[in-house]
Motif scaffolding. Structure first.
Motif, PDB file in Angstrom:
ATOM      1  N   LEU A 335       0.807  -1.217   0.000  1.00  0.00           N
ATOM      2  CA  LEU A 335       0.000   0.000   0.000  1.00  0.00           C
ATOM      3  C   LEU A 335       0.842   1.269   0.000  1.00  0.00           C
ATOM      4  O   LEU A 335       1.952   1.302   0.524  1.00  0.00           O
ATOM      5  CB  LEU A 335      -0.929   0.001   1.218  1.00  0.00           C
ATOM      6  N   ASN A 336       0.289   2.301  -0.588  1.00  0.00           N
ATOM      7  CA  ASN A 336       0.867   3.654  -0.585  1.00  0.00           C
ATOM      8  C   ASN A 336       2.228   3.723  -1.276  1.00  0.00           C
ATOM      9  O   ASN A 336       3.103   4.481  -0.872  1.00  0.00           O
ATOM     10  CB  ASN A 336       0.997   4.188   0.845  1.00  0.00           C
ATOM     11  N   THR A 337       2.404   2.921  -2.318  1.00  0.00           N
ATOM     12  CA  THR A 337       3.664   2.964  -3.065  1.00  0.00           C
ATOM     13  C   THR A 337       3.471   3.490  -4.484  1.00  0.00           C
ATOM     14  O   THR A 337       4.426   3.549  -5.257  1.00  0.00           O
ATOM     15  CB  THR A 337       4.315   1.565  -3.127  1.00  0.00           C
ATOM     16  N   ALA A 338       2.237   3.863  -4.855  1.00  0.00           N
ATOM     17  CA  ALA A 338       1.975   4.397  -6.184  1.00  0.00           C
ATOM     18  C   ALA A 338       2.464   5.833  -6.273  1.00  0.00           C
ATOM     19  O   ALA A 338       2.642   6.524  -5.261  1.00  0.00           O
ATOM     20  CB  ALA A 338       0.486   4.321  -6.506  1.00  0.00           C
ATOM     21  N   GLY A 339       2.658   6.302  -7.489  1.00  0.00           N
ATOM     22  CA  GLY A 339       3.082   7.686  -7.665  1.00  0.00           C
ATOM     23  C   GLY A 339       3.339   8.023  -9.118  1.00  0.00           C
ATOM     24  O   GLY A 339       3.384   7.145  -9.989  1.00  0.00           O
ATOM     25  N   ASP A 340       3.498   9.310  -9.367  1.00  0.00           N
ATOM     26  CA  ASP A 340       3.794   9.816 -10.707  1.00  0.00           C
ATOM     27  C   ASP A 340       5.109  10.587 -10.654  1.00  0.00           C
ATOM     28  O   ASP A 340       5.312  11.416  -9.754  1.00  0.00           O
ATOM     29  CB  ASP A 340       2.682  10.743 -11.206  1.00  0.00           C
ATOM     30  N   ASP A 341       5.983  10.338 -11.623  1.00  0.00           N
ATOM     31  CA  ASP A 341       7.279  11.009 -11.697  1.00  0.00           C
ATOM     32  C   ASP A 341       7.396  11.760 -13.009  1.00  0.00           C
ATOM     33  O   ASP A 341       6.953  11.278 -14.059  1.00  0.00           O
ATOM     34  CB  ASP A 341       8.425   9.994 -11.619  1.00  0.00           C
ATOM     35  N   ARG A 342       8.034  12.929 -12.943  1.00  0.00           N
ATOM     36  CA  ARG A 342       8.313  13.707 -14.141  1.00  0.00           C
ATOM     37  C   ARG A 342       9.743  14.230 -14.054  1.00  0.00           C
ATOM     38  O   ARG A 342      10.199  14.638 -12.979  1.00  0.00           O
ATOM     39  CB  ARG A 342       7.345  14.893 -14.273  1.00  0.00           C
ATOM     40  N   ASP A 343      10.441  14.241 -15.173  1.00  0.00           N
ATOM     41  CA  ASP A 343      11.827  14.710 -15.201  1.00  0.00           C
ATOM     42  C   ASP A 343      12.029  15.566 -16.445  1.00  0.00           C
ATOM     43  O   ASP A 343      11.605  15.181 -17.552  1.00  0.00           O
ATOM     44  CB  ASP A 343      12.798  13.520 -15.229  1.00  0.00           C
ATOM     45  N   TYR A 344      12.670  16.734 -16.262  1.00  0.00           N
ATOM     46  CA  TYR A 344      12.925  17.667 -17.361  1.00  0.00           C
ATOM     47  C   TYR A 344      14.388  18.096 -17.308  1.00  0.00           C
ATOM     48  O   TYR A 344      14.936  18.368 -16.236  1.00  0.00           O
ATOM     49  CB  TYR A 344      12.036  18.914 -17.243  1.00  0.00           C
ATOM     50  N   LEU A 345      15.001  18.193 -18.475  1.00  0.00           N
ATOM     51  CA  LEU A 345      16.395  18.630 -18.557  1.00  0.00           C
ATOM     52  C   LEU A 345      16.589  19.439 -19.827  1.00  0.00           C
ATOM     53  O   LEU A 345      16.192  19.014 -20.918  1.00  0.00           O
ATOM     54  CB  LEU A 345      17.350  17.435 -18.569  1.00  0.00           C
TER      55      LEU A 345
END
Length: 782
Positions: A335-345
């Motif tokens: 539980l509670n391990t979901a998420g969204d990641d974004r990376d910009y360079l």
């Protein structure tokens, strides 16, 4: 003459140490640099050599792989290449005195191979090879080549690293790409000296030889990552592995390594546009999409880049990943391990223009998800429900400038200058509070190449500074704190014959706020490392280093809880946090041991690292309680053990064994276990990796990870069970579609249910690691 330099050096150290005021300390330290440089007589510079450093070589004709190993040890450089290059390759040998570039050219004469120079070493490529891969390891300024060829600018990830640098270990990006790494945990799967525990991305912690990353100097393109925000948040968790060019792990301290490297350092360097450019092109793009089964993750990235007039590169990158809660090996959602990641360079790179290189970069990454803010289910143990989870967003923004100037005709100038700004923030969106840090700093260093008699020297003089401002805003009140560090360093690296020696000293002038109190001071940290080649291919080495830090292991959010009348160290002067590391070992490399074309390398390293005087909370802090006392913890924590590395390859096949055994102890010799922001122990670890290229466009791999039971635990703690993991990898570049790569990796092949031994146990035990993960990726570059 050499004795006079040494006398001036230590005399300057003593005078600087006797000074008391910060203003005078900084002035005195600057004077020290001038004293040491002035202590080198003018006659010495008359003996300077070209920056390529002329050395005497006596390499017999024979297999090229064995000859390269001898060359790197003598020249003190790194060489990167693919195994296939050595298939049946022989050399005429090398006799006489040569600079590095000319020596390599002569050694490779008639082999059909050329060498390209970069900031991390030399990369070997077929002379007529239309390079088509996508990344580089250890090379950036590819236009510095023995043979100018515009089609050679793009350097593929090498499978073999031959290193003449005893101070650093370069992580294999080839294996990272094979594993389809998607986060920092995946980066170090093949490096047993680095362990990432915690399971959930929200709880992952990095340990280098048992020392937690809070005590390491962590940098991204030279930008120091600074203090933890809350618990462990604020490290390098948002990095996109596909954008890395080089990862260096440094376990032994050197004066020019940077501030606060109590347990060593890990530095990450991102790609330039020049690293991605295909031969014959001036611009291009790389598209990638992927899927991970264990958390139903959808991943994607886009890079577009162009190079103008052979020197000026522009690179824009964006990537994202959307993850659900992952499954453990028992088939249960964690539980509670979901998420969204974004990376910009966005990066501008001017390389090798009139001996100058300049890089400007801006990077931002974010990670959002629902997880517990503290206690069980955050970084301690596994959550039992979702009711306590809150929406959190972690964000890092970095801006860096890196300038290098290294005129080939002037051995007294090898200049590196770096400026950075690094911002970290952690927002509890549901509660409306934010903890953040803003750090700015930089470094300047120059390396002088010269000779004294029969010895060759690389003398580095360096200066660095950072200032970190932290704040915590609970929506109605904001508290702030600040810390800074000014450093000066001298590091001498010399060699004569079969013996190499590195020694130096670092001066740190520090200041750190604790509520209304400010702690300041200064320290000098020496180091010395040596290596001697006993017979051809066999060397022994050893060293000792010290490091200090004036801030603390206390997270930024906790600092907001400090009372105005806080008691500091029971009224005694606060000592800086300190460490000392001892290391010794033996290494051996040869070719043609079992078969005419095989190559073997082996090494054993013993180490002992001690942490003392950690500055931490004595009373308060937990569950938002006011902090009324801070002290120097008198207990000493020790991480000691040994590592064994063995690699063997022939033609298109390579196998590697890496073994690590260490334990952590307190000052009384008792097991230390897992201590937040300090140390963690694991059972013995063994990694066995295989790679086979039956065809140039087809790769297969297998990795076994064995971790023994952890039985030496503190009294009252549970013993931690060991586990065995299997992983397979495959990639194919179909000839019918140029630029297309299809990749498959299966992690935890047999769906093992296990917990990493460095994860912190809670009421419901330690958090489970992901189960079987089938990873698919499609990459298209044009």
């Amino acid at each position: 003459m050499e004795e006079d330099v040494i006398v001036r050096f230590f005399y300057g150290l003593i005078k600087m140490y006797q000074l008391k005021s910060h203003r005078h300390l900084r002035f005195g330290a600057a004077v020290l640099l001038l004293m040491v440089l002035a202590g080198i007589p003018a006659g010495v510079f008359a003996q300077t050599v070209t920056k390529t450093d002329i050395k005497q070589y006596n390499i017999a004709p024979g297999p090229l792989g064995s000859a390269l190993e001898q060359f790197t040890r003598r020249a003190g450089i790194n060489i990167f290449y693919d195994e296939a290059l050595m298939d049946g390759a022989g050399t005429k040998g090398l006799q006489g005195s040569y600079p590095v570039a000319q020596g390599l050219e002569a050694l490779l004469d008639g082999t059909g191979i050329i060498a390209l120079e970069g900031s991390g070493g030399w990369i070997l490529k077929p002379k007529a090879d239309p390079v088509s891969s996508t990344q580089a390891t250890g090379a950036s300024d590819q236009t510095n080549a023995l043979e100018t060829n515009s089609s050679q600018k793009n350097i593929e990830v090498p499978a073999i690293v031959v290193s003449g640098n005893r101070e650093k270990e370069i992580v294999s990006l080839e294996q990272i790409n094979r594993n389809l790494a998607s986060d920092v945990s995946d980066l170090f799967d093949g490096t047993p000296s680095v362990v990432v525990g915690g399971g959930s991305r929200n709880a992952q912690r990095i340990y280098l030889r048992g020392i937690e990353s809070t005590n390491l100097n962590m940098t991204i393109d030279g930008a120091r990552q600074g203090r933890a925000l809350f618990q462990h948040h604020g490290s390098v968790g948002g990095l996109d592995p596909s954008m890395l060019k080089q990862v260096e792990v440094q376990t032994m301290g050197s004066a020019d390594q940077g501030p606060g490297a109590l347990g060593g350092s890990i530095s990450f360097e991102t790609l330039d546009a020049q690293d991605l450019l295909l031969p014959g092109k001036t611009s291009g793009a790389r598209l990638k999409t992927g899927y991970n089964s264990v958390d139903d993750a959808i991943l994607g990235s886009v890079e577009v880049y162009t190079v103008l007039k052979d020197h000026f590169g522009l690179l824009a990158h964006v990537s994202g990943a959307n993850r659900d809660d992952y499954e453990n090996g028992d088939g249960r959602d964690v539980l509670n391990t979901a998420g969204d990641d974004r990376d910009y360079l966005f990066k501008v790179s001017m390389l090798d223009w009139d001996d100058h290189s300049l890089r400007l970069s801006a990077q931002k990454n974010t990670a959002t998800g629902n997880s517990n803010w503290g206690g069980t289910g955050s970084d301690i143990g596994e959550a039992s429900d979702t009711e306590s989870a809150v929406e959190q967003e972690m964000e890092r923004s970095s801006y860096t400038l890196d300038h290098r100037y290294s005129p080939k005709t002037n051995p007294l100038i090898d200049w590196k200058f770096n400026l950075y700004s690094n911002e970290n923030s952690l927002e509890n969106i549901d509660a409306g509070n934010t903890v953040d840090t803003t750090e700015y700093g930089g470094s300047a260093k120059n390396t002088f190449f010269f000779e004294l008699g029969t010895t060759r020297h690389h003398l580095t003089a360096a200066m660095d500074y950072f200032k970190e401002d932290g704040s915590y805003d609970n929506g109605s009140e904001e508290t702030t704190n600040s810390s800074d560090n000014f450093g000066l360093a001298l590091q001498e690296r010399m060699d004569f014959g079969r013996f190499s020696l590195s020694m130096g000293a670092r001066f740190d002038d520090y200041s750190s706020e604790y509520g209304s109190e400010t702690v300041s001071g200064n320290e000098i940290s020496p180091n010395i490392n040596g290596e001697i080649e006993i017979i051809t291919g066999l060397s022994v080495f050893g060293g000792y280093s010290e490091a200090v830090r004036g801030s603390s292991i206390i997270p930024i959010q906790w600092l907001s809880l400090i009372e105005d009348d806080v008691e500091i160290n029971n009224g005694n002067p606060v000592e800086p946090e300190e460490s000392n590391t001892r290391q010794a070992g033996v290494k051996y490399a040869t070719s043609g041991l079992f078969l005419p074309e095989d190559r073997l390398s082996a090494g054993v390293t013993y180490f002992n690292t001690r942490l003392t005087n950690t500055i931490e909370v004595e009373s308060g802090g937990r569950m938002g309680q006011p902090i009324t006392a801070i002290y120097n913890n008198p207990d000493t924590l020790t991480s000691k053990g040994y590592e064994v590395n063995l690699a063997w390859s022939i033609k298109q096949f390579r196998t590697r064994l890496a073994f690590s055994s260490f334990e952590t102890e307190d000052g009384d010799g008792n097991p230390a276990g897992v201590i937040r922001r300090k140390t963690a122990a694991t059972g013995d670890q063994l990694i066995w990796d295989l790679k086979w290229n039956p065809k140039p466009n087809l790769t297969f791999g297998y990795t076994l990870t064995y971790v023994a039971d952890l039985t030496k635990v503190p009294e009252g703690d549970n013993e931690r069970p060991g586990y065995v993991l299997h992983a397979i990898q495959a990639s194919w570049q179909p000839e019918a579609i140029e630029g297309l790569t299809l990749s498959l990796a299966v992690d935890n092949l047999f769906d093992k249910d296990y917990c990493d031994q460095t994860s912190i146990e809670g009421d419901y035990g330690a958090i489970s690691e992901p189960g079987r993960d089938i990873r698919l990726a499609v990459t298209y570059q044009f």
